[in-house]
Design an enzyme around this catalytic site. Structure first.
Site, mmCIF file in Angstrom:
data_model
loop_
_atom_site.group_PDB
_atom_site.id
_atom_site.type_symbol
_atom_site.label_atom_id
_atom_site.label_comp_id
_atom_site.label_asym_id
_atom_site.label_seq_id
_atom_site.Cartn_x
_atom_site.Cartn_y
_atom_site.Cartn_z
ATOM 1 N N HIS A 88 -32.058 95.681 -30.179
ATOM 2 C CA HIS A 88 -32.119 94.869 -28.959
ATOM 3 C C HIS A 88 -31.237 93.634 -29.134
ATOM 4 O O HIS A 88 -30.985 93.186 -30.265
ATOM 5 C CB HIS A 88 -33.558 94.434 -28.681
ATOM 6 N N GLU A 90 -31.771 90.487 -28.766
ATOM 7 C CA GLU A 90 -32.359 89.375 -29.527
ATOM 8 C C GLU A 90 -32.365 89.669 -31.022
ATOM 9 O O GLU A 90 -32.130 88.778 -31.850
ATOM 10 C CB GLU A 90 -33.798 89.103 -29.072
ATOM 11 N N CYS A 123 -39.165 91.540 -25.321
ATOM 12 C CA CYS A 123 -40.130 92.641 -25.320
ATOM 13 C C CYS A 123 -41.144 92.394 -26.440
ATOM 14 O O CYS A 123 -41.063 91.401 -27.169
ATOM 15 C CB CYS A 123 -39.409 93.968 -25.533
ATOM 16 N N CYS A 126 -39.318 92.040 -29.920
ATOM 17 C CA CYS A 126 -38.554 90.812 -30.114
ATOM 18 C C CYS A 126 -39.476 89.593 -30.126
ATOM 19 O O CYS A 126 -39.247 88.644 -30.886
ATOM 20 C CB CYS A 126 -37.476 90.694 -29.052
#
Ligand SMILES: [Zn+2]
Length: 193
Positions: A88, A90, A123, A126
């Site tokens: 992801h 992040e 999410c 993260c």
């Protein structure tokens, strides 16, 4: 076949798409981004460009030195390209920032205070990674429900996740350029949404 031939011992490193380097040079160069709005504009632009070029989902993130606005690292979603569910935006931005600093803890007292700026709220994964990263501030653009509205699953995050981070000394700023961040998601999803 031996176990070591069948079971991987090295996970491939994250790799940003090739366009990112030129994108950062032309968009930022050596400038410092003093305001959180300018920092968010970069995260949203990364999200848009990633979706537009087909290099991943419409999510962008960046780690800055909080007080100077110096860019430390960026990330975009490269889950499909890397074949790694943890790729992801992040996670990449935090990992690259830690690599840039040469330390797993961005909250190390000897280093500047760091913040994570993300085009969308984190999410569940993260969110979980943020306290261990050492960042002291999280700045978010789109809300989780904006990403959910175009079909992305944010996972089982605690309902009071903002308070949970703040209890650990991590300030959370939401809705920075939210309309623009949401538009980046919707434009990626297309006219059905
Ligand atoms: Zn995530």
């Amino acid at each position: 076949m031996t176990l070591s031939a069948r079971v991987p011992f090295v996970v491939p490193s994250f790799r940003l798409p090739r366009w990112v380097a030129g994108f950062l040079e032309s968009r930022i160069g050596g400038r410092r981004l003093r305001s959180q709005e300018m920092r968010m504009e970069l995260a949203i632009a990364l999200a848009r460009e990633n979706g537009r070029r087909g290099s991943g989902g419409p999510f962008g993130a960046a780690v800055f030195e909080r007080d100077t606005g110096r860019l430390v690292a960026v990330g975009v979603n490269v889950v499909v390209a890397s074949g790694l569910s943890l790729a992801h935006a992040e996670m990449l931005a935090l990992s690259f920032a830690q690599r840039a600093r040469g330390h797993f803890d961005l909250g190390d007292p000897a280093s500047p205070v760091h913040e994570l700026v993300s085009s969308s709220e984190p999410c569940a994964m993260c969110f979980g990674a943020i306290p261990w990263s050492g960042v002291r501030r999280l700045v978010c653009g789109a809300r989780a429900r904006d990403a959910q509205a175009i079909g992305f699953d944010e996972g089982p995050k605690p309902a009071r996740w903002v308070a949970a981070l703040e209890r650990r000394g991590i300030a959370v700023v939401r809705d920075v350029h939210r309309p623009e961040a949401r538009a980046a998601l919707r434009d990626y999803a297309g006219p059905l949404y």
